[in-house]
Each structure stands twice: as structure tokens, then as C-alpha cells.
Design an enzyme around this catalytic site. Structure first.
Site, PDB file in Angstrom:
ATOM      1  N   LYS A 198     -12.176  -2.341   6.502  1.00 33.13           N
ATOM      2  CA  LYS A 198     -11.364  -3.207   7.362  1.00 33.13           C
ATOM      3  C   LYS A 198     -11.882  -3.124   8.799  1.00 33.13           C
ATOM      4  CE  LYS A 198      -8.631  -3.631   3.710  1.00 33.13           C
ATOM      5  NZ  LYS A 198      -7.780  -2.661   3.062  1.00 33.13           N
ATOM      6  N   ASP A 200      -1.918   6.325   6.402  1.00 26.85           N
ATOM      7  CA  ASP A 200      -2.942   5.394   5.933  1.00 26.85           C
ATOM      8  C   ASP A 200      -3.191   4.417   7.085  1.00 26.85           C
ATOM      9  OD1 ASP A 200      -4.445   3.393   4.793  1.00 26.85           O
ATOM     10  OD2 ASP A 200      -3.066   2.997   3.119  1.00 26.85           O
ATOM     11  N   TRP A 245       0.832  -1.218   0.000  1.00 23.55           N
ATOM     12  CA  TRP A 245       0.000   0.000   0.000  1.00 23.55           C
ATOM     13  C   TRP A 245       0.854   1.249   0.000  1.00 23.55           C
ATOM     14  CZ3 TRP A 245      -4.289  -1.340  -1.900  1.00 23.55           C
ATOM     15  CH2 TRP A 245      -4.898  -2.549  -1.562  1.00 23.55           C
TER      16      TRP A 245
HETATM   17  C1  LIG Z   1      -7.203  -2.206   1.843  1.00 19.26           C
HETATM   18  C2  LIG Z   1      -6.183  -1.138   1.979  1.00 19.26           C
HETATM   19  C3  LIG Z   1      -6.088  -0.085   1.056  1.00 19.26           C
HETATM   20  C4  LIG Z   1      -6.968   0.010  -0.162  1.00 19.26           C
HETATM   21  O1  LIG Z   1      -8.244   0.411   0.215  1.00 19.26           O
HETATM   22  P1  LIG Z   1      -9.400   0.677  -0.852  1.00 19.26           P
HETATM   23  O2  LIG Z   1     -10.477   1.246   0.015  1.00 19.26           O
HETATM   24  O3  LIG Z   1      -9.743  -0.616  -1.471  1.00 19.26           O
HETATM   25  O4  LIG Z   1      -8.895   1.664  -1.837  1.00 19.26           O
HETATM   26  C5  LIG Z   1      -5.144   0.893   1.280  1.00 19.26           C
HETATM   27  N1  LIG Z   1      -4.326   0.850   2.343  1.00 19.26           N
HETATM   28  C6  LIG Z   1      -4.377  -0.151   3.254  1.00 19.26           C
HETATM   29  C7  LIG Z   1      -3.447  -0.146   4.420  1.00 19.26           C
HETATM   30  C8  LIG Z   1      -5.311  -1.165   3.091  1.00 19.26           C
HETATM   31  O5  LIG Z   1      -5.366  -2.168   3.989  1.00 19.26           O
END
Ligand SMILES: *Cc1c(COP(=O)(O)O)cnc(C)c1O
Length: 361
Positions: free
Chosen positions: A196, A172, A103
Site C-alpha cells: 500500500k 495493523d 481487516w
Molecule cells: C491490504 C491489507 C491487509 C492484507 O494485506 P496482505 O499483505 O494482502 O496480507 C491487511 N490489513 C490492511 C489494513 C490492509 O489494507
């Protein structure tokens, strides 16, 4: 409730059962409106109450001062990879990124697509992203420092955030937001796709320090600048009403049923330790993350062979334990044990892992 599995999916992932039941019970007639939550106007009082309550609960849970705002944006965490440099990285400036896996790599790539200058201040790629780097080579005057607080795919997590000498950290936190108490002070912006640890897919929560809003250029497309969301309480256009409603219920569950972030963190530590206790470098289950960087949310591990891993995932599913396959890019196994995955599910998995090892070890 019968016929629900122990859900270890990485995302979309388990939601608290009381939240799902509440959604079900009020689905056809939300608060005596005679309409479903999916049918009411986003400009109505009931929806206003939902979005405001979600913001207030987030502020309370994280102990935020009134210098932070909460926004709800579509496009997932992936759009944030673009919006962050678009809003906060002037063409003549540099931003520091710490590369801790898939990511982070994508976040760096999106900044490059915009023609922006990034500096990789540290990377754990040399050891297949199995650890969180300790020493960062920070630029003298970076616009921000970007990190991925929990690496969903590689199973690593920052346990202590870096000292950036006042440069705002942008994080993030898609896969560990609200899983533990947080000192917000160093963060200029936090984003998290809901699917998540917060709710269903379709909305991304953004926590932004208000002074960051002043740095945003005026000439960006309306839907791609944070000021639009901040000025309109995330109601500039039609927001994902249902997803925000579900997030509100999850926040209520964290606050009122789970008793806040200290409690939920304590449970998360216990859950993760139950699994990590089964792992060792020369054992049947081998954790892929270095011990001091292990994630409390995504427990990644290998078995002695790929055949055994396949068999493990399949037999677990037969026993009602789902979602244990590692990400397709790395293989192996992964148990995602977010806030909503309860202790009973982890205990069931531990029992199965012991049984499987006895049979095949
Ligand atoms: C799942 C995830 C993403 C991507 O998320 P989307 O909502 O599908 O764009 C980005 N960063 C992390 C840490 C993730 O676990």
C-alpha cells in the site's frame, strides 16, 4: 513520463516515479556488481547495506529509540493476523480487539482459529463500519489491544489513538504507515504489508518494541516467531530481496525528496481535503465515512446510483484515472491516495469529478 496513468489503486498501488526510475536504471547492474539486485546473494555486502539502510531510515523517520527493532517478514499483513496472537497471547490470557472493518474482523478470526481468547472492546459494525469508535471497553489485564489504524476498504482512520493504560497497542498500519508523524510510545508492535504505502508486494514491515520479544514462547516454529527475525536481522532464510530493496528506495524518497513525515502528512491532508470538499450528505458525491473518521489514504464515496458509479469508473479510466472502483465487498467508489499518489493526480481526479457531476448531476 507519458502513458502512465493517474493510479488510485488500493494495493498494490502507485510507487513514486523516481523510485521506479532508479530501479530501472540500476536493474541490470546494481552498483557496478555486474548483477541485478535480483541476482545478488542475500548474504552479500550490497544486500546487507540495503536492509540496514532501510531499517535506519525507518528508525529516523519515526524517531524510534534503540528499544525498537525493524523486521521484514513474508506472508503479508494476513500472516501477522496469526503471528500476533501466536507470539503474544498465552492460552490463559485475553487480548482486546477493536473491530473497525474487514481487516480487523480477519485478525479476530485468525486468533480464534488458534483457540485464543479475544474480547471485542468496541466495534463500528452497527453503522457499517463508517466510523472509529470512541469508547473502548478494555479488559482489566489484556495481553495487548489490537487496532487497524486505517481501514482501507471502509475509508476510516484513527486520528487519535486510544489510551490503553500501558497495555501495548498492536496496530495493523498496512495502509497508512509513514503517512504521518507518529508517537510510538503506546505501540508494542506495528505491522504493514508493503504494497500500500511502502513498496511492492512480498514483504511486511514489522516494528517491534524489544521488550515484546521477551514474551515470546520458545516452542513456536522458527518462521512464525519474531525472535528468529530479530536475532538474524531478518536473514534467517532468504528474504524477498527485491521488495526490501524497493522499500529502501521508497524510504529514501520519503526522507530525501519529500522531506519526512511532517511534510508528507501536510500534503496528504491537502490531497484528501480536495476530494472530501466535493462531498456532502445530500450531494452528487456522498462520502461513506463519518467526517471525524475519514481516512486521508482511502477516500470512499457513492454516487446517486450503481449505474452512475459504473459509468464513473469506466469514463475515468478512459481519461487515464485508474483504480477508482470500491472494494468488491462494499461497492461504490474509492480513491486510494497514498504517499506516492501525487497532488497532480488528485487535481486531475477533482477536475474529472466536477466534469462528471456537471454532465450527470
Ligand atoms: C491490504 C491489507 C491487509 C492484507 O494485506 P496482505 O499483505 O494482502 O496480507 C491487511 N490489513 C490492511 C489494513 C490492509 O489494507
Amino acid at each position: 513520463m507519458e502513458n502512465r496513468i493517474h493510479n488510485f489503486n488500493p494495493g498494490p498501488s502507485a510507487l513514486p516515479l523516481p523510485v521506479l526510475e532508479k530501479i530501472k536504471d540500476s536493474f541490470l547492474n546494481y552498483q557496478s556488481s555486474g548483477m541485478s539486485i535480483t541476482e545478488i546473494s542475500h548474504r552479500s555486502k550490497p544486500f546487507d547495506d540495503i536492509i540496514n539502510d532501510a531499517k535506519l531510515r525507518t528508525i529516523r523517520l519515526l524517531n524510534l529509540g534503540d528499544n525498537y527493532d525493524i523486521l521484514f517478514v513474508q506472508g503479508g499483513a494476513s500472516l501477522q493476523f496469526t503471528m500476533v496472537p501466536m507470539n503474544f497471547l498465552p492460552d490463559a490470557a485475553v487480548a482486546d480487539y477493536v473491530n473497525t472493518g474487514t481487516w480487523s474482523t480477519k485478525a479476530i478470526k485468525e486468533a480464534a482459529i488458534l483457540g485464543k481468547t479475544t474480547h471485542v472492546a468496541a466495534s463500528s459494525e452497527d453503522k457499517n463500519f463508517s466510523y472509529i469508535p470512541k469508547n473502548l471497553d478494555l479488559s482489566a489485564d489484556a495481553a495487548y489491544v489490537h487496532i487497524t489504524s486505517n481501514n482501507t476498504i471502509k475509508g476510516t482512520q484513527w486520528h487519535e489513538f486510544p489510551n490503553t493504560n500501558g497495555v501495548p497497542i498492536i496496530a495493523d498500519m498496512s495502509s497508512d504507515i509513514l503517512s504521518r508523524p507518529l508517537d510510538i510510545q503506546p505501540f508494542g508492535l506495528i505491522y504493514a504489508g508493503a504494497q500500500k504505502n511502502l513498496g511492492p508486494a512480498g514483504v511486511c514491515m514489522v516494528i517491534i518494541r524489544k521488550d515484546m520479544l521477551e514474551k515470546i514462547p520458545a516452542n513456536l516454529p522458527s518462521m512464525l516467531k519474531y525472535t528468529t527475525f530479530s536475532e538474524k536481522n531478518s536473514l534467517y532464510n532468504t528474504p524477498p530481496c527485491f521488495s526490501i530493496y524497493a522499500v529502501q528506495l521508497v524510504l529514501e524518497w520519503i526522507e530525501e525528496t519529500m522531506g519526512g513525515l511532517e511534510n508528507i502528512h501536510e500534503i496528504n491532508v491537502k490531497k484528501a481535503n480536495l476530494l472530501y470538499d466535493l462531498m456532502s450528505d445530500d450531494g452528487f458525491y456522498r462520502g461513506t465515512a463519518q467526517p471525524d473518521s475519514r481516512s486521508l489514504m482511502n477516500v470512499t464515496f457513492r454516487l446517486p446510483s450503481e449505474d452512475l458509479e459504473k459509468q464513473f469508473v469506466a469514463e475515468a479510466m478512459e481519461k487515464g484515472l485508474g483504480g477508482l472502483k470500491g472494494h468488491r465487498s462494499v461497492g461504490g467508489c474509492r480513491a486510494s491516495i497514498y504517499n506516492a499518489c501525487d497532488m497532480k493526480s488528485v487535481e486531475a481526479l477533482v477536475d474529472f469529478m466536477k466534469f462528471f457531476e456537471q454532465k450527470n448531476g
